[in-house]
Enzyme design. Structure first.
Site, short mmCIF file in Angstrom:
data_model
loop_
_atom_site.label_atom_id
_atom_site.label_comp_id
_atom_site.label_asym_id
_atom_site.label_seq_id
_atom_site.Cartn_x
_atom_site.Cartn_y
_atom_site.Cartn_z
N ASP A 38 28.04 16.49 37.96
CA ASP A 38 29.19 17.17 38.55
C ASP A 38 29.76 16.40 39.73
O ASP A 38 29.02 15.71 40.45
CB ASP A 38 28.75 18.57 39.01
CG ASP A 38 29.92 19.45 39.39
OD1 ASP A 38 31.02 19.24 38.85
OD2 ASP A 38 29.75 20.34 40.24
N HIS A 55 35.88 10.29 36.19
CA HIS A 55 35.04 10.27 34.99
C HIS A 55 34.66 8.84 34.63
O HIS A 55 33.52 8.56 34.25
CB HIS A 55 35.78 10.94 33.82
CG HIS A 55 36.02 12.40 34.01
ND1 HIS A 55 34.99 13.30 34.27
CD2 HIS A 55 37.16 13.14 34.00
CE1 HIS A 55 35.50 14.52 34.39
NE2 HIS A 55 36.80 14.44 34.23
N LEU A 149 12.31 6.73 26.11
CA LEU A 149 13.03 7.91 26.58
C LEU A 149 13.94 8.47 25.50
O LEU A 149 14.62 7.71 24.79
CB LEU A 149 13.87 7.54 27.81
CG LEU A 149 14.85 8.61 28.33
CD1 LEU A 149 14.10 9.67 29.11
CD2 LEU A 149 15.93 7.97 29.21
#
Length: 264
Positions: A38, A55, A149
């Site tokens: 955020d 962004h 991962l």
């Protein structure tokens, strides 16, 4: 499937910054970290830029945080890339985010593959651009055999909608006679989530200073430790993730239990 590089940018080693994670016992490192990325819009506005520039700036943060998660030993990282509520944003921003998510996957797929990262997608198909779905599915297929991962890209995702979809699937099983309603348990619901083999969230992190979950990983975060950091996402780096993990490591997770230890 060809594994030749698809872009000219050189593949970076996992520790290209030279930064080293804190030394923690393995059991103190969260197995599953969920992140609400955020603050892109606020970061851009403070720079005198448009929201879409925020962004764009967040892409480097994501790559750096993934590297940091690999370094410290996190096994699952789930990131909120586009929520089911984000469709309410301006058409221009929605179009940008759809294209941007597609291009990030295209640009970074080889890098993540080289790091032995397995990419997964959690979210709904309806309304999502076919080109975005294609890139998500290509990334999943390309990295399916990786053993490091697991990075879950939550695109067109909402925690409540995920539960609605799980209940619908469960109801269909009941109607078909595959399951007895009296035998429905929490595990029955969990098996119908988007990623049923994904462990519960241990650590929930949100950047930007906001302190809410925003409909992310509601079921999986039932006993997650929450860490809210003031750093806006484009300024977020692996050291911020490590700070959150050190905070997590200091906490006493009791999962509803308690110890009777009166003060002297």
């Amino acid at each position: 499937m060809s594994r030749e590089p698809r872009h000219a940018e050189p593949l970076r080693p996992i520790d290209w910054t030279g930064e080293q994670p804190p030394e923690l016992r393995r059991e103190l490192v969260p197995q599953h970290v969920a992140i609400v990325m955020d603050g892109n819009g606020r970061w851009a506005n403070r720079q005198g830029l448009t929201r879409v520039e925020g962004h764009r700036a967040g892409e480097a943060s994501l790559l750096d945080v993934v590297a940091g998660a690999v370094q410290i030993g996190v096994q699952h990282l789930s990131v909120y890339a586009f929520s089911t509520e984000n469709w309410s944003r301006s058409p221009d921003e929605v179009r940008f985010l759809m294209g941007f998510n597609r291009e990030v996957l295209r640009r970074r797929r080889d890098q993540l593959d080289a790091w032995n990262v397995r990419i997964r997608w959690a979210g709904r198909r309806p309304r999502l651009w076919r080109s975005v779905i294609s890139e998500l599915e290509e990334a999943q297929a390309r990295t399916a055999g990786n053993t490091g991962l697991t990075l879950t890209m939550c695109v067109n995702y909402g925690g409540r909608i995920e539960l609605v979809d799980a209940v619908r699937a469960l109801a269909a099983d009941v109607t078909a006679g595959r399951i007895d309603p009296a035998r429905i348990t929490e595990r029955s619901i969990a098996k119908h989530l988007y990623e049923p083999d994904q462990p519960d969230v241990d650590l929930f992190v949100r950047s930007s200073g906001e302190q809410r979950t925003s409909n992310f990983m509601l079921w999986q975060s039932a006993y997650a430790e929450m860490v809210f950091l003031n750093t806006l996402w484009p300024d977020f780096r692996r050291r911020h993730l490590w700070d959150a993990i050190e905070d997590y490591a200091r906490r006493d997770r009791r999962f509803g239990g308690a110890v009777d230890a009166p003060s002297a």
